[in-house]
Design a protein around this motif. Structure first.
Motif, PDB file in Angstrom:
ATOM      1  N   HIS A  85      41.142  19.008  60.495  1.00 46.46           N
ATOM      2  CA  HIS A  85      42.150  18.130  59.894  1.00 46.46           C
ATOM      3  C   HIS A  85      43.545  18.512  60.381  1.00 46.46           C
ATOM      4  CE1 HIS A  85      42.380  21.543  57.035  1.00 46.46           C
ATOM      5  NE2 HIS A  85      43.624  21.137  56.838  1.00 46.46           N
ATOM      6  N   ALA A  86      44.469  17.624  60.098  1.00 43.24           N
ATOM      7  CA  ALA A  86      45.888  17.898  60.365  1.00 43.24           C
ATOM      8  C   ALA A  86      46.596  17.981  59.025  1.00 43.24           C
ATOM      9  CB  ALA A  86      46.501  16.793  61.221  1.00 43.24           C
ATOM     10  N   TYR A  87      47.627  18.797  58.986  1.00 44.67           N
ATOM     11  CA  TYR A  87      48.459  18.915  57.790  1.00 44.67           C
ATOM     12  C   TYR A  87      49.731  18.121  58.019  1.00 44.67           C
ATOM     13  CZ  TYR A  87      51.315  20.776  54.052  1.00 44.67           C
ATOM     14  OH  TYR A  87      52.121  20.887  52.941  1.00 44.67           O
ATOM     15  N   PHE A  88      50.119  17.337  57.026  1.00 46.90           N
ATOM     16  CA  PHE A  88      51.321  16.514  57.074  1.00 46.90           C
ATOM     17  C   PHE A  88      52.301  17.091  56.069  1.00 46.90           C
ATOM     18  CE2 PHE A  88      53.776  12.889  55.448  1.00 46.90           C
ATOM     19  CZ  PHE A  88      54.183  12.271  56.619  1.00 46.90           C
ATOM     20  N   GLY A  89      53.501  17.423  56.511  1.00 45.13           N
ATOM     21  CA  GLY A  89      54.482  18.008  55.602  1.00 45.13           C
ATOM     22  C   GLY A  89      55.893  17.768  56.084  1.00 45.13           C
ATOM     23  N   MET A  90      56.835  18.352  55.366  1.00 44.22           N
ATOM     24  CA  MET A  90      58.252  18.297  55.702  1.00 44.22           C
ATOM     25  C   MET A  90      58.694  16.860  56.020  1.00 44.22           C
ATOM     26  SD  MET A  90      60.267  21.054  58.095  1.00 44.22           S
ATOM     27  CE  MET A  90      59.616  22.539  57.346  1.00 44.22           C
ATOM     28  N   PHE A  91      58.141  15.900  55.279  1.00 47.08           N
ATOM     29  CA  PHE A  91      58.431  14.483  55.495  1.00 47.08           C
ATOM     30  C   PHE A  91      59.755  14.148  54.827  1.00 47.08           C
ATOM     31  CE2 PHE A  91      56.759   9.921  54.611  1.00 47.08           C
ATOM     32  CZ  PHE A  91      57.371   9.447  55.760  1.00 47.08           C
ATOM     33  N   ALA A  92      60.671  13.644  55.601  1.00 44.07           N
ATOM     34  CA  ALA A  92      61.981  13.271  55.068  1.00 44.07           C
ATOM     35  C   ALA A  92      62.465  11.997  55.748  1.00 44.07           C
ATOM     36  CB  ALA A  92      62.993  14.388  55.299  1.00 44.07           C
ATOM     37  N   VAL A  93      62.957  11.092  54.942  1.00 45.20           N
ATOM     38  CA  VAL A  93      63.593   9.867  55.414  1.00 45.20           C
ATOM     39  C   VAL A  93      64.996   9.860  54.839  1.00 45.20           C
ATOM     40  CG1 VAL A  93      63.539   7.341  55.352  1.00 45.20           C
ATOM     41  CG2 VAL A  93      61.398   8.617  55.537  1.00 45.20           C
ATOM     42  N   SER A  94      65.971   9.549  55.659  1.00 40.22           N
ATOM     43  CA  SER A  94      67.350   9.477  55.189  1.00 40.22           C
ATOM     44  C   SER A  94      67.429   8.615  53.933  1.00 40.22           C
ATOM     45  CB  SER A  94      68.228   8.874  56.286  1.00 40.22           C
ATOM     46  OG  SER A  94      69.504   8.556  55.779  1.00 40.22           O
ATOM     47  N   PRO A  95      68.073   9.099  52.859  1.00 42.66           N
ATOM     48  CA  PRO A  95      68.147   8.312  51.624  1.00 42.66           C
ATOM     49  C   PRO A  95      68.672   6.894  51.845  1.00 42.66           C
ATOM     50  CG  PRO A  95      68.903  10.526  51.190  1.00 42.66           C
ATOM     51  CD  PRO A  95      68.698  10.417  52.687  1.00 42.66           C
ATOM     52  N   ALA A  96      69.614   6.721  52.768  1.00 45.72           N
ATOM     53  CA  ALA A  96      70.168   5.386  53.042  1.00 45.72           C
ATOM     54  C   ALA A  96      69.139   4.461  53.684  1.00 45.72           C
ATOM     55  CB  ALA A  96      71.398   5.504  53.944  1.00 45.72           C
ATOM     56  N   GLN A  97      68.067   5.020  54.243  1.00 45.04           N
ATOM     57  CA  GLN A  97      67.046   4.237  54.939  1.00 45.04           C
ATOM     58  C   GLN A  97      65.781   4.037  54.090  1.00 45.04           C
ATOM     59  OE1 GLN A  97      67.272   3.236  58.360  1.00 45.04           O
ATOM     60  NE2 GLN A  97      69.370   3.945  58.442  1.00 45.04           N
ATOM     61  N   GLN A  98      65.742   4.633  52.905  1.00 45.32           N
ATOM     62  CA  GLN A  98      64.546   4.559  52.075  1.00 45.32           C
ATOM     63  C   GLN A  98      64.397   3.189  51.418  1.00 45.32           C
ATOM     64  OE1 GLN A  98      64.317   7.902  49.351  1.00 45.32           O
ATOM     65  NE2 GLN A  98      64.728   9.349  51.000  1.00 45.32           N
ATOM     66  N   GLY A  99      63.150   2.828  51.150  1.00 44.52           N
ATOM     67  CA  GLY A  99      62.860   1.595  50.431  1.00 44.52           C
ATOM     68  C   GLY A  99      62.722   0.362  51.304  1.00 44.52           C
ATOM     69  N   ALA A 100      62.736   0.538  52.628  1.00 43.64           N
ATOM     70  CA  ALA A 100      62.670  -0.622  53.523  1.00 43.64           C
ATOM     71  C   ALA A 100      61.430  -0.591  54.430  1.00 43.64           C
ATOM     72  CB  ALA A 100      63.939  -0.689  54.377  1.00 43.64           C
ATOM     73  N   GLY A 101      60.475   0.286  54.124  1.00 44.46           N
ATOM     74  CA  GLY A 101      59.250   0.335  54.908  1.00 44.46           C
ATOM     75  C   GLY A 101      59.239   1.373  56.019  1.00 44.46           C
ATOM     76  N   LEU A 102      60.317   2.107  56.192  1.00 43.72           N
ATOM     77  CA  LEU A 102      60.383   3.106  57.252  1.00 43.72           C
ATOM     78  C   LEU A 102      59.337   4.204  57.047  1.00 43.72           C
ATOM     79  CD1 LEU A 102      61.836   4.129  59.790  1.00 43.72           C
ATOM     80  CD2 LEU A 102      63.511   5.225  58.296  1.00 43.72           C
ATOM     81  N   GLY A 103      59.209   4.707  55.828  1.00 45.67           N
ATOM     82  CA  GLY A 103      58.245   5.767  55.548  1.00 45.67           C
ATOM     83  C   GLY A 103      56.832   5.347  55.867  1.00 45.67           C
ATOM     84  N   LYS A 104      56.473   4.128  55.497  1.00 44.45           N
ATOM     85  CA  LYS A 104      55.126   3.603  55.750  1.00 44.45           C
ATOM     86  C   LYS A 104      54.856   3.543  57.256  1.00 44.45           C
ATOM     87  CE  LYS A 104      54.509  -0.693  54.610  1.00 44.45           C
ATOM     88  NZ  LYS A 104      54.184  -1.949  53.925  1.00 44.45           N
ATOM     89  N   THR A 105      55.847   3.117  58.030  1.00 38.94           N
ATOM     90  CA  THR A 105      55.713   3.040  59.482  1.00 38.94           C
ATOM     91  C   THR A 105      55.545   4.429  60.091  1.00 38.94           C
ATOM     92  OG1 THR A 105      57.042   1.021  59.524  1.00 38.94           O
ATOM     93  CG2 THR A 105      56.870   2.258  61.591  1.00 38.94           C
ATOM     94  N   ILE A 106      56.333   5.380  59.605  1.00 42.29           N
ATOM     95  CA  ILE A 106      56.293   6.738  60.160  1.00 42.29           C
ATOM     96  C   ILE A 106      54.977   7.427  59.849  1.00 42.29           C
ATOM     97  CG2 ILE A 106      57.328   9.031  59.996  1.00 42.29           C
ATOM     98  CD1 ILE A 106      60.022   7.468  59.550  1.00 42.29           C
ATOM     99  N   ILE A 107      54.500   7.320  58.612  1.00 44.67           N
ATOM    100  CA  ILE A 107      53.254   8.006  58.263  1.00 44.67           C
ATOM    101  C   ILE A 107      52.085   7.421  59.056  1.00 44.67           C
ATOM    102  CG2 ILE A 107      52.614   6.675  56.208  1.00 44.67           C
ATOM    103  CD1 ILE A 107      51.866   9.399  54.913  1.00 44.67           C
ATOM    104  N   ALA A 108      52.087   6.112  59.274  1.00 48.72           N
ATOM    105  CA  ALA A 108      51.022   5.488  60.075  1.00 48.72           C
ATOM    106  C   ALA A 108      51.060   6.015  61.510  1.00 48.72           C
ATOM    107  CB  ALA A 108      51.161   3.966  60.055  1.00 48.72           C
ATOM    108  N   GLU A 109      52.245   6.157  62.079  1.00 51.88           N
ATOM    109  CA  GLU A 109      52.365   6.692  63.439  1.00 51.88           C
ATOM    110  C   GLU A 109      51.955   8.166  63.477  1.00 51.88           C
ATOM    111  OE1 GLU A 109      53.325   6.995  67.592  1.00 51.88           O
ATOM    112  OE2 GLU A 109      52.581   5.414  66.268  1.00 51.88           O
TER     113      GLU A 109
END
Length: 178
Positions: A85-109
């Motif tokens: 398996h792989a470990y996923f951590g230290m995930f951070a999205v700029s607060p100004a960029q949150q809530g617009a789908g960026l996190g979902k795109t990044i985790i999928a990639e």
């Protein structure tokens, strides 16, 4: 939001200061309250430090995936190869960029890269169990709660200063099917 708008690359040592600032802004202090991932009510102090970020960048089976939009670092996440398996951590999205789908795109990639690079069948992560909103977000992305917990490192201020005495990490797991 499309992946075309974003540039993904592995972090380099010269990125450490920018990445520490990004991670801190997403989780700690008043700046973190602009987004929804803040831990400011349960932890004070630092979330990480330059040494911790550099260790992730330089570890042989690890990478700190850095995400840029228009030349500005807007997000990052750790990927670490751990056998099957792989470990996923230290995930951070700029607060100004949150809530617009960026996190979902990044985790999928990140999941795609872990599967293609290491051939792993699962992604693992740990989340503070008191973060019900964050856990629910990961569940909507296909992660499941395992009921397996590890202790919060009380007394080690490198990970923050807890404001409660009941914090622990829960392991979340997602199968990485093609």
């Amino acid at each position: 939001m499309t992946i075309v708008d974003l540039a993904f690359r592995d972090a380099a040592p010269e990125d450490v200061d920018v990445l520490v600032a990004l991670i801190e802004s997403a989780y700690r202090g008043d700046a973190s309250r602009a987004g929804w991932t803040t831990e400011a009510d349960i932890l004070q102090g630092q979330r990480t430090d330059p040494q911790g970020v550099l260790e992730v960048i330089e570890a042989p089976d690890s990478r700190l995936l850095t995400v840029e939009r228009d030349g500005t670092v807007v997000a990052c996440c750790q990927l670490e190869h751990r056998g099957d398996h792989a470990y996923f951590g230290m995930f951070a999205v700029s607060p100004a960029q949150q809530g617009a789908g960026l996190g979902k795109t990044i985790i999928a990639e990140a999941e795609r890269r872990a599967r293609e690079t290491w051939g792993v069948s699962e992604m693992h992560m740990t989340v503070i169990d008191a973060r019900e909103d964050l856990i629910a977000w990961y569940e909507r992305r296909g992660y499941r709660r395992t009921g397996r917990f590890s202790p919060f490192p009380y007394g080690d201020e490198r990970f923050g200063i807890p404001q409660r005495d009941d914090l622990k990490f829960e392991l979340l797991v997602k199968p990485l099917d093609d």
